[in-house]
Design an enzyme around this catalytic site. Structure first.
Site, short mmCIF file in Angstrom:
data_model
loop_
_atom_site.label_atom_id
_atom_site.label_comp_id
_atom_site.label_asym_id
_atom_site.label_seq_id
_atom_site.Cartn_x
_atom_site.Cartn_y
_atom_site.Cartn_z
CB ILE A 14 -1.02 0.16 1.28
CG1 ILE A 14 -1.96 -0.87 1.12
CG2 ILE A 14 -1.71 1.53 0.97
CD1 ILE A 14 -3.37 -1.63 2.30
CG HIS A 15 2.62 1.85 -3.74
ND1 HIS A 15 2.18 2.72 -4.83
CD2 HIS A 15 2.04 0.66 -4.15
CE1 HIS A 15 1.73 2.47 -5.22
NE2 HIS A 15 1.76 1.42 -5.59
CB ALA A 16 1.86 7.82 -2.10
#
Length: 86
Positions: A14-16
């Site tokens: 779950i990145h930006a």
């Protein structure tokens, strides 16, 4: 309360970008609280920085829950989001 468990498939976790989209998705549900839990730490899905602080990586298992008047609709939308983006 409605909930589901999901194993992250995205190589970056779950990145930006997906975190921002998830926070945006969660905000319209107002009275319904959507949370993401990893390793005993729970945060509201609508709070981008707290969501990022979970440091969810590929292969991690998270529990997503919704509680409130629109929980069925909210959990369905979030589950679809996870399946399509993470």
């Amino acid at each position: 309360m409605q909930q589901f468990t999901y194993t992250i498939n995205d190589p970056l976790g779950i990145h930006a970008r997906p975190a921002g989209l998830l926070a945006k998705l969660a905000k319209p549900y107002g009275d319904t609280v959507i949370t993401v839990t990893k390793g005993g730490k729970t945060v509201k899905a609508s709070q981008l920085m707290k969501l990022m602080s979970l440091a969810v990586k590929s292969g991690d298992e998270v529990v997503v829950a919704a509680e409130g008047p629109a929980e069925e609709e909210a959990i369905a939308a979030v589950k679809k989001f996870f399946e399509e983006n993470l």
